[in-house]
Design an enzyme around this catalytic site. Structure first.
Site, short mmCIF file in Angstrom:
data_model
loop_
_atom_site.label_atom_id
_atom_site.label_comp_id
_atom_site.label_asym_id
_atom_site.label_seq_id
_atom_site.Cartn_x
_atom_site.Cartn_y
_atom_site.Cartn_z
N ASP A 142 -0.35 -3.49 7.07
CA ASP A 142 -0.49 -3.37 8.53
C ASP A 142 -1.94 -3.34 8.99
O ASP A 142 -2.22 -3.20 10.17
CB ASP A 142 0.23 -2.12 9.04
CG ASP A 142 -0.30 -0.83 8.41
OD1 ASP A 142 -1.28 -0.90 7.62
OD2 ASP A 142 0.25 0.25 8.69
N ASP B 136 0.88 -1.17 0.00
CA ASP B 136 0.00 0.00 0.00
C ASP B 136 0.91 1.22 0.00
O ASP B 136 2.11 1.11 0.26
CB ASP B 136 -0.90 -0.04 1.24
CG ASP B 136 -2.02 0.99 1.18
OD1 ASP B 136 -2.09 1.73 0.17
OD2 ASP B 136 -2.82 1.06 2.12
N ASP C 73 -5.30 -6.36 5.05
CA ASP C 73 -4.08 -6.90 4.44
C ASP C 73 -3.78 -8.33 4.87
O ASP C 73 -2.89 -8.96 4.31
CB ASP C 73 -2.87 -6.02 4.81
CG ASP C 73 -2.96 -4.62 4.23
OD1 ASP C 73 -3.22 -4.50 3.02
OD2 ASP C 73 -2.79 -3.65 5.00
#
Length: 837
Positions: A585, A325, A589
């Site tokens: 995180d 990301d 995810d």
């Protein structure tokens, strides 16, 4: 204390049986239950664990066969040979044991740095505790991202959804709530209980822990489950082991049979064949792999990367694609609220106030956006939180019911498209309420695109007056679109340099984000990708697996991506024969981290992400990742050095000894000399893990290549055998040596060639252009001195060795010099025309 019927008993009965209530347990009761739990879960003592590691060094079938053979030898009177062989075996085992024990302790210290904590209520107050300290009766406070640490009964919940795929196989989150369930209901249909090892996807809850540790459902089946998948490198090592075992077993049986056919003594032939097998077998490979991985883990720790799964280090060294990301990895991760504007792009105080109320009153998981909005200096005196529908990754919005002066208002904020889908009204420029028609929707989307192209992260906000004091998801409709939240997360100064470094290391970097395509394109352009190839979530849904396989490597940015689509992207990259690392995180995810070859999280990630990860970064920065990949490559390269030595010089030497035994009227080397050769040449191998690695070997991802290993074995095995037979010719036909004199010459040549070839094979360039590690060089020189000293030592006769004449020494020196120079030339040629590792 045992609670039966956890699902069907009334909640009050469950709490009573656990001697608990909403104030939580008292400290004395917690300590008492922790002691009870400790008695049930006591594992092996440190001594027993060390003893198991020690015994494991001697459980190889080849070693056990040799032990039986030397015991027979002792029975028939060969006591001195028996003692020497046993001594060599014990010393070799002790070296391997010490290395493995030391490596294991070092890694365990690193793992203890990553702790998963849970929020509990004890003595009427909330406190954070390690999950392994939770006991039956503890009251838990759960939110999105939390790992559920025990089998629990729900006390109260709000829009609670839990990922139970690890137990039920269901890919979609299960809705959970307080109440009564049938005791015989399957796990997937038990609404009022939570199970250890699952994780909260959205919503909040309070629950009471009923079962912990081995008494949980997950604990009961854990013994029959493997929580670690075999890595590509581990599969390669296993394949290599079977390959070498087949050759060793076949060659050993042939040599034994032929020696018997020529009427050589049975016991001597058996000992010789078994010693030969051990000489060819890479018995130190497990210890060297462990040491290489542990050394890599310690080096990674210095680079601020904590290794959770040791064997994944080699996967890290093989990584060719890194997915991430953008938030906090390539951007600062400190979101700044730049402006709050109405539908017409004008700053608006009411939008600012409503955004603040929504962010400050939500009780779900913390996130950078809400933290940035909460940092505003706004007085919310008089406003009361009446309810909440937490954010989830399907609705992509968060709604708060706010009370003020006896009037209730629903305030929703989230992704613009998801906010617009529940809106039917908008304010005109004069402030009057009007229907949200198609032309206005187009205007809103056009303005959204303009803001996004400027690099802003844009959220929508809506509201409506509400007649009750308890809302549900069905109430998120007929709302009024208020405007936009313009957020900024600046690019890290180091990001461009870090990505260029990754590219130089031949690691592709791909952004996978939920942000819209325009904001994602803006970031990509800032990173030096002038015309980024972008694939959106909607486009991804329309693609077949074959089409995605063709597109996935060409795509720079995946935007507007749903959590389940991240897994599809990772698997498509793997199908394209890429080793994939994924860093994340958030709760969205977790699935992708699990699917990746190298799953990476950060120390401040949600618990579920940290638990799923193979590596945890102490700093969320791409430069740290690049350092970690480099250390993984070092571990990979150093481990491959031992494999090349085993398949090259060692195999060649043992093959030569085997062949010579068929041509000579005596054994070319005694069993104890073969084992001594194996012992001395294995000494430097224990220092390979700390060896220097050439920049050239770190320039690209490592790849396990069995074909390359086979080719190497053939080329270098034949080269080694050529010089062995040259030595055989000189000693037997030129100097007419037999017995101890012949064996001494061959012993010296065999040991020294294996020691020298280590210095040659450890680098792909000429050996004099690459400096070996200090420890490796020191042990190699010490082993050389020991080898040269043995024929003149007081124990030479016990080892079957004798002093060598000066002329023989000069001839052997010439052979060794020619061997090293030609091996170096051959190696450079080999790696030039074969794909290097």
């Amino acid at each position: 204390m045992y609670v039966n019927n956890i699902r069907s008993l009334p909640l009050s009965n469950v709490l009573e049986l656990l001697s608990s209530n909403e104030q939580g347990l008292k400290d004395e009761l917690v300590r008492e239950r922790q002691k009870e739990s400790l008695k049930k879960t006591v594992g092996d003592s440190e001594f027993k664990q060390s003893l198991k590691i020690f015994i494991r060094q001697f459980t190889s079938p080849l070693v056990l066969l040799l032990v039986i053979a030397v015991m027979l030898s002792a029975f028939f009177g060969e006591v001195s040979d028996t003692l020497i062989i046993f001594f060599i075996l014990i010393i070799t085992g002790l070296l391997s044991f010490w290395q493995e024990l030391h490596a294991g302790k070092a890694v365990e210290k690193l793992r203890q740095m990553i702790e998963i904590k849970s929020l509990v209520v004890r003595n009427g107050a909330e406190q954070m505790v390690n999950t392994d300290e939770i006991v039956p009766g503890d009251i838990l406070r759960l939110k999105a991202g939390d790992i559920i640490p025990a089998d629990c009964r729900i006390i109260e919940s709000n829009e609670l959804h839990v990922n139970e795929s690890s137990l039920t196989g269901e890919s979609y989150p299960a809705e959970k709530m307080e109440g009564i369930s049938d005791e015989d209901a399957p796990l997937a249909k038990t609404l009022n209980c939570l199970w250890q090892g699952t994780n909260v996807v959205s919503g909040t809850a309070s629950a009471v822990a009923v079962y912990t540790g081995s008494e949980t459902i997950f604990g009961k089946i854990a013994a029959s489950l493997s929580d670690t998948q075999e890595t590509a490198f581990e599969r390669g090592i296993k394949q290599f082991g079977y390959f070498l075992l087949q050759i060793t077993a076949g060659l050993t049986l042939i040599i034994f049979a032929i020696n018997i056919y020529f009427h050589k003594p049975l016991l001597d032939s058996l000992l010789f064949s078994l010693a030969l097998a051990i000489g060819m077998a890479p018995e130190l490979l497990p210890a060297i792999m462990t040491v290489a991985m542990a050394s890599g883990a310690q080096r990674m720790m210095k680079k601020k990367v904590i290794v959770k799964k040791l064997s994944s280090i080699f996967n890290f060294g093989e990584v060719g694609v890194l997915c991430s990301d953008k938030t906090g990895t390539i951007t600062e991760g400190t979101v700044v609220a730049k402006d709050f504007v109405d539908v017409y792009g004008r700053s608006d105080e009411q939008v600012r106030l409503f955004a603040f109320l929504n962010a400050s009153m939500q009780q779900g998981f913390t996130n950078p956006v809400d933290e940035a909005i909460c940092a505003l200096d706004i007085d919310k005196h008089g406003y009361v939180r009446l309810g909440e529908i937490p954010y989830d990754f399907i609705r992509k919005r968060l709604s708060i019911l706010v009370g003020f002066e006896e009037k209730a208002t629903i305030i929703s904020k989230g992704a613009l498209a998801n906010i617009l889908e529940v809106c039917e009204f908008v304010k005109s420029e004069t402030g009057e309420l009007q229907p949200l028609d198609e032309q206005m929707r187009r205007n809103i989307n056009d303005r959204f695109q303009d803001f996004s192209k400027e690099g802003y992260r844009v959220l929508g906000i809506a509201s409506k007056v509400f007649g009750g004091n308890k809302m549900t998801r069905d109430d998120e409709r007929a709302m009024t679109f208020m405007g936009y939240l313009l957020l900024e997360d600046p690019l890290k100064e180091s990001s461009l340099a870090s990505i260029e470094r990754l590219r130089a290391m031949q690691v592709q970097f791909k952004i996978i984000t939920g942000d819209n395509r325009y904001a994602a394109a803006h970031i990509a352009q800032q990173l030096g990708i002038s015309q980024p190839q972008i694939l959106t979530g909607d486009e991804l849904n329309q693609m077949s697996p074959e089409a995605l396989l063709n597109r996935v490597l060409k795509t720079d940015v995946f935007s507007e991506i749903e959590p389940h689509q991240k897994v599809r992207i990772v698997k498509a990259l793997q199908a394209a024969k890429q080793v994939v690392a994924y860093i994340g995180d958030g709760i969205n995810d977790v699935a992708a981290i699990n699917a990746a070859d190298a799953g990476i999280s950060t120390s401040n990630a949600v618990d579920a992400a940290k638990q799923a990860a193979d590596f945890v970064l102490l700093e969320k920065d791409l430069s740290v990742l690049a350092d970690g990949i480099q250390e993984g490559r070092k571990s990979f390269v150093n481990s491959m050095k031992y494999i090349f030595i085993t398949t090259g010089a060692t195999f060649g030497n043992m093959f030569s000894v085997a062949a010579a035994s068929l041509l000579l009227p005596f054994l070319p080397m005694l069993p104890k000399q073969i084992l001594l050769t194996n012992f001395i040449t294995d000494l430097p191998a224990l220092a390979i893990a700390s060896d220097n690695v050439d920049d050239q070997q770190l320039a690209s991802p490592g790849r396990w290549n069995m074909k390359l290993i086979r080719n190497f074995m053939i080329v270098f095995g034949l080269h080694s055998s050529l010089f062995d037979f040259l030595t055989f010719y000189v000693l037997y036909f030129h100097f007419h040596l037999t017995g101890a004199a012949f064996r001494t010459g061959w012993f010296l040549e065999s040991v020294i060639t294996e020691l020298l070839i280590l210095l040659v094979i450890r680098t792909n360039v000429s050996f004099f252009k690459s400096k070996p590690g200090n420890l490796l060089l020191a042990i190699t020189v010490t082993a050389l001195i020991l080898t040269i000293y043995l024929p003149w030592s007081p124990v030479s006769s016990s080892l079957g060795l004798t002093a060598v004449a000066g002329k023989q020494v000069l001839i052997l020196l010439g052979i060794l010099t020619a061997y090293m120079l030609t091996a170096d030339w051959l190696k450079v040629w080999f790696f030039k025309f074969n794909k290097a590792v």
